[in-house]
Design a protein around this motif. Sequence first.
Motif, PDB file in Angstrom:
ATOM      1  N   ILE A 107      62.939  57.690  76.493  1.00  0.00           N
ATOM      2  CA  ILE A 107      63.686  57.179  75.346  1.00  0.00           C
ATOM      3  C   ILE A 107      62.826  57.390  74.117  1.00  0.00           C
ATOM      4  O   ILE A 107      61.613  57.174  74.145  1.00  0.00           O
ATOM      5  CB  ILE A 107      64.057  55.703  75.521  1.00  0.00           C
ATOM      6  N   MET A 108      63.456  57.836  73.046  1.00  0.00           N
ATOM      7  CA  MET A 108      62.732  58.189  71.830  1.00  0.00           C
ATOM      8  C   MET A 108      63.295  57.434  70.628  1.00  0.00           C
ATOM      9  O   MET A 108      64.449  57.003  70.635  1.00  0.00           O
ATOM     10  CB  MET A 108      62.803  59.697  71.592  1.00  0.00           C
ATOM     11  N   MET A 109      62.462  57.290  69.615  1.00  0.00           N
ATOM     12  CA  MET A 109      62.873  56.692  68.350  1.00  0.00           C
ATOM     13  C   MET A 109      62.837  57.766  67.269  1.00  0.00           C
ATOM     14  O   MET A 109      62.029  58.685  67.330  1.00  0.00           O
ATOM     15  CB  MET A 109      61.938  55.539  67.978  1.00  0.00           C
ATOM     16  N   TYR A 110      63.715  57.633  66.288  1.00  0.00           N
ATOM     17  CA  TYR A 110      63.823  58.636  65.230  1.00  0.00           C
ATOM     18  C   TYR A 110      63.391  58.057  63.883  1.00  0.00           C
ATOM     19  O   TYR A 110      63.482  56.848  63.643  1.00  0.00           O
ATOM     20  CB  TYR A 110      65.273  59.138  65.128  1.00  0.00           C
ATOM     21  N   THR A 111      62.937  58.952  63.019  1.00  0.00           N
ATOM     22  CA  THR A 111      62.516  58.512  61.682  1.00  0.00           C
ATOM     23  C   THR A 111      63.700  58.009  60.868  1.00  0.00           C
ATOM     24  O   THR A 111      63.540  57.179  59.969  1.00  0.00           O
ATOM     25  CB  THR A 111      61.834  59.670  60.925  1.00  0.00           C
ATOM     26  N   ASN A 112      64.891  58.487  61.162  1.00  0.00           N
ATOM     27  CA  ASN A 112      66.093  58.042  60.453  1.00  0.00           C
ATOM     28  C   ASN A 112      66.619  56.773  61.116  1.00  0.00           C
ATOM     29  O   ASN A 112      67.455  56.829  62.014  1.00  0.00           O
ATOM     30  CB  ASN A 112      67.152  59.144  60.461  1.00  0.00           C
ATOM     31  N   THR A 113      66.125  55.638  60.686  1.00  0.00           N
ATOM     32  CA  THR A 113      66.494  54.349  61.269  1.00  0.00           C
ATOM     33  C   THR A 113      66.643  53.322  60.159  1.00  0.00           C
ATOM     34  O   THR A 113      65.949  53.406  59.137  1.00  0.00           O
ATOM     35  CB  THR A 113      65.418  53.871  62.270  1.00  0.00           C
ATOM     36  N   PRO A 114      67.542  52.359  60.321  1.00  0.00           N
ATOM     37  CA  PRO A 114      67.627  51.306  59.311  1.00  0.00           C
ATOM     38  C   PRO A 114      66.390  50.431  59.274  1.00  0.00           C
ATOM     39  O   PRO A 114      66.132  49.769  58.265  1.00  0.00           O
ATOM     40  CB  PRO A 114      68.872  50.506  59.735  1.00  0.00           C
ATOM     41  N   SER A 115      65.616  50.446  60.372  1.00  0.00           N
ATOM     42  CA  SER A 115      64.410  49.623  60.432  1.00  0.00           C
ATOM     43  C   SER A 115      63.552  50.071  61.605  1.00  0.00           C
ATOM     44  O   SER A 115      63.969  49.955  62.764  1.00  0.00           O
ATOM     45  CB  SER A 115      64.778  48.141  60.616  1.00  0.00           C
ATOM     46  N   GLY A 151      66.144  70.289  55.947  1.00  0.00           N
ATOM     47  CA  GLY A 151      65.023  69.844  55.118  1.00  0.00           C
ATOM     48  C   GLY A 151      64.197  68.783  55.804  1.00  0.00           C
ATOM     49  O   GLY A 151      63.098  68.487  55.372  1.00  0.00           O
ATOM     50  N   GLY A 152      64.739  68.206  56.899  1.00  0.00           N
ATOM     51  CA  GLY A 152      63.964  67.244  57.670  1.00  0.00           C
ATOM     52  C   GLY A 152      63.826  65.912  56.980  1.00  0.00           C
ATOM     53  O   GLY A 152      63.209  65.801  55.936  1.00  0.00           O
ATOM     54  N   THR A 153      64.388  64.871  57.572  1.00  0.00           N
ATOM     55  CA  THR A 153      64.268  63.543  56.969  1.00  0.00           C
ATOM     56  C   THR A 153      63.072  62.818  57.538  1.00  0.00           C
ATOM     57  O   THR A 153      62.866  62.801  58.732  1.00  0.00           O
ATOM     58  CB  THR A 153      65.546  62.722  57.193  1.00  0.00           C
ATOM     59  N   LYS A 154      62.299  62.219  56.679  1.00  0.00           N
ATOM     60  CA  LYS A 154      61.115  61.496  57.125  1.00  0.00           C
ATOM     61  C   LYS A 154      61.347  59.992  57.175  1.00  0.00           C
ATOM     62  O   LYS A 154      60.552  59.253  57.710  1.00  0.00           O
ATOM     63  CB  LYS A 154      59.935  61.783  56.172  1.00  0.00           C
ATOM     64  N   SER A 155      62.413  59.539  56.546  1.00  0.00           N
ATOM     65  CA  SER A 155      62.703  58.117  56.583  1.00  0.00           C
ATOM     66  C   SER A 155      64.194  57.936  56.492  1.00  0.00           C
ATOM     67  O   SER A 155      64.921  58.847  56.137  1.00  0.00           O
ATOM     68  CB  SER A 155      62.006  57.395  55.426  1.00  0.00           C
ATOM     69  N   GLY A 156      64.668  56.745  56.807  1.00  0.00           N
ATOM     70  CA  GLY A 156      66.103  56.572  56.815  1.00  0.00           C
ATOM     71  C   GLY A 156      66.532  55.204  56.369  1.00  0.00           C
ATOM     72  O   GLY A 156      66.803  54.340  57.188  1.00  0.00           O
ATOM     73  N   GLY A 157      66.571  54.951  55.115  1.00  0.00           N
ATOM     74  CA  GLY A 157      67.099  53.701  54.632  1.00  0.00           C
ATOM     75  C   GLY A 157      66.141  52.554  54.791  1.00  0.00           C
ATOM     76  O   GLY A 157      65.105  52.654  55.434  1.00  0.00           O
ATOM     77  N   GLY A 158      66.498  51.445  54.222  1.00  0.00           N
ATOM     78  CA  GLY A 158      65.625  50.284  54.281  1.00  0.00           C
ATOM     79  C   GLY A 158      65.882  49.453  55.505  1.00  0.00           C
ATOM     80  O   GLY A 158      66.804  49.691  56.261  1.00  0.00           O
ATOM     81  N   SER A 202      69.461  43.700  58.064  1.00  0.00           N
ATOM     82  CA  SER A 202      70.584  43.686  58.983  1.00  0.00           C
ATOM     83  C   SER A 202      71.825  44.345  58.410  1.00  0.00           C
ATOM     84  O   SER A 202      72.896  44.269  58.991  1.00  0.00           O
ATOM     85  CB  SER A 202      70.897  42.234  59.375  1.00  0.00           C
ATOM     86  N   GLY A 203      71.720  44.983  57.254  1.00  0.00           N
ATOM     87  CA  GLY A 203      72.886  45.583  56.634  1.00  0.00           C
ATOM     88  C   GLY A 203      73.456  46.724  57.441  1.00  0.00           C
ATOM     89  O   GLY A 203      74.670  46.906  57.493  1.00  0.00           O
ATOM     90  N   LYS A 204      72.612  47.522  58.101  1.00  0.00           N
ATOM     91  CA  LYS A 204      73.068  48.643  58.920  1.00  0.00           C
ATOM     92  C   LYS A 204      72.698  48.384  60.369  1.00  0.00           C
ATOM     93  O   LYS A 204      71.615  47.905  60.676  1.00  0.00           O
ATOM     94  CB  LYS A 204      72.420  49.946  58.441  1.00  0.00           C
ATOM     95  N   ALA A 205      73.623  48.716  61.250  1.00  0.00           N
ATOM     96  CA  ALA A 205      73.359  48.538  62.669  1.00  0.00           C
ATOM     97  C   ALA A 205      72.415  49.617  63.172  1.00  0.00           C
ATOM     98  O   ALA A 205      72.335  50.719  62.628  1.00  0.00           O
ATOM     99  CB  ALA A 205      74.663  48.574  63.452  1.00  0.00           C
ATOM    100  N   LEU A 206      71.722  49.295  64.238  1.00  0.00           N
ATOM    101  CA  LEU A 206      70.807  50.234  64.899  1.00  0.00           C
ATOM    102  C   LEU A 206      71.602  51.000  65.952  1.00  0.00           C
ATOM    103  O   LEU A 206      72.154  50.405  66.872  1.00  0.00           O
ATOM    104  CB  LEU A 206      69.682  49.430  65.551  1.00  0.00           C
ATOM    105  N   ALA A 264      69.160  55.859  65.930  1.00  0.00           N
ATOM    106  CA  ALA A 264      67.804  55.383  65.665  1.00  0.00           C
ATOM    107  C   ALA A 264      66.968  55.446  66.937  1.00  0.00           C
ATOM    108  O   ALA A 264      65.758  55.667  66.902  1.00  0.00           O
ATOM    109  CB  ALA A 264      67.840  53.953  65.137  1.00  0.00           C
ATOM    110  N   VAL A 265      67.663  55.270  68.073  1.00  0.00           N
ATOM    111  CA  VAL A 265      67.023  55.272  69.386  1.00  0.00           C
ATOM    112  C   VAL A 265      67.957  55.997  70.352  1.00  0.00           C
ATOM    113  O   VAL A 265      69.175  55.837  70.279  1.00  0.00           O
ATOM    114  CB  VAL A 265      66.778  53.828  69.889  1.00  0.00           C
ATOM    115  N   SER A 266      67.391  56.805  71.238  1.00  0.00           N
ATOM    116  CA  SER A 266      68.242  57.476  72.224  1.00  0.00           C
ATOM    117  C   SER A 266      67.425  57.910  73.426  1.00  0.00           C
ATOM    118  O   SER A 266      66.194  57.975  73.386  1.00  0.00           O
ATOM    119  CB  SER A 266      68.919  58.708  71.612  1.00  0.00           C
ATOM    120  N   SER A 267      68.161  58.241  74.489  1.00  0.00           N
ATOM    121  CA  SER A 267      67.581  59.055  75.560  1.00  0.00           C
ATOM    122  C   SER A 267      68.054  60.476  75.292  1.00  0.00           C
ATOM    123  O   SER A 267      68.452  60.808  74.183  1.00  0.00           O
ATOM    124  CB  SER A 267      68.033  58.551  76.937  1.00  0.00           C
ATOM    125  N   GLY A 268      68.032  61.338  76.295  1.00  0.00           N
ATOM    126  CA  GLY A 268      68.458  62.722  76.121  1.00  0.00           C
ATOM    127  C   GLY A 268      67.750  63.599  77.120  1.00  0.00           C
ATOM    128  O   GLY A 268      67.221  63.123  78.127  1.00  0.00           O
TER     129      GLY A 268
END
Length: 444
Positions: free
Chosen positions: A325-333, A35-42, A45-49, A106-110
């Motif tokens: 290196i890319m960033m993803y929409t599913n990120t804590p921030s 279904g594709g996520t467009k956002s990922g949480g608020g 500092s509650g969730k690590a990156l 939230a961030v990766s290479s590949g």
Amino acid sequence: MDSHLAGASFSRRGVLGMTGGAAVAAALAACSSSGGTKSGGGGGSGKALKFWNMPWGGTAFNPLDKKITTAYKPTGGLPAATYQEIQWANFTQTFASAIASKTGPAVSSGGGTQAFQFAHQGQIAYADNLLDSWKKNGIYDDFFPGLVDTMKTDKGYAGVPYNLDVRVSWYNKSLLAKAGVEPPTTWAEYENVCAKLKSIGVYGFGLGAGTGNNIMAHILTAFMINNGGGLFNAKQEPDCASDANVEAVEFILGLVKKGYSDPAAATYSTANVYSQWTAKKFGMGWDTAGAAVSVGGSVAKDMVVGVPLASTSGKKGGLYFPNNIMMYTNTPSQKGSEAFLTYYYQSMKSLWTQNTGIGLPPLKSITATEQFKADPNNVKIVDDWQPIFKTWAAPGGTALFYNVANTVDGTAPMNNFAQSILGGKVSAKSALTTLQNAIEPLMT
């Protein structure tokens, strides 16, 4: 392993490099079926990156990379970063399943085309804001000219350049001296040197196209670009059988038919190719920046990077693969993702200066260090080759795009094309037409 190239044994740029088009199509379909996520949480500092990185170099790379990552000290309530090494084996499925289940980074290479694949699925957070901020702190201007543009899509920048996988010419200076010739600077001179090497029992077009070896396909594309051609037009459509491409492939076929290529080359793995260098059967060839280190032994010291050749039409050009290196929409921030990458790019120099084996750096400041300049072959690549490199998208454009991975990056049609040329029993026009007909149905 080379201090400035990740893995000369096989290409790690493309999502398709090891699994083939069907497997990747299935893997990426898994992303869209979620279904594709467009956002990922608020934020906060509650969730690590999560930062996922690949084993780009030797055994020293990932430990140092993890140390850099975990030393990150965010401010303003932004999340800290965790580190995970992702192996190249089955990496496409690893990313696809994690992103589909919203457990990915939230961030990766590949793979080098991975950002464009996931952007097509709506999973990438574009880097436009990050790059704008880098225009103010000096990072943006530190990239090689034109490099950032290779990341640009019609919706934004899919990633930021990270390390460069390049294809350059190499020669054995002792064998050229034995043959009584100077290193070539033009196609005509290259053919002449091949003839002189043949007279001493040495091949001048040292390449292979066996299982897992995509280098010949890359070099065929590089020669097309060298002549002002390439595989795609400005509409990002395959345009294989152009006059410039036919002329370039005819030149290569001429080398094969005159016996300047090893008759068994179509079956050679990368290891076979390096064995031929070691046996002093290859006097010239085309490979990655890490070829000399991969060959090793007493021959390595004699291996020298050549200069870019001028084609019959006087043009210069080559092929490279800007990993990113890319960033993803599913990120804590999202702000946290950008802050981490700013820190990372300001802190990553030691990955190169400590010779960890990662590919050529994207930043001019790193190539200016004494540690980098200690290798004259790397200096020659940066000074002579980097300015004339183009991507798979040439001649129609500079930026990579979604269909590159489907059609030409490590695909069966490109491997078949490479093997047919090394076989020497086809015409340039027919081989290129066959390639065109094979990749057109793969466009999506």
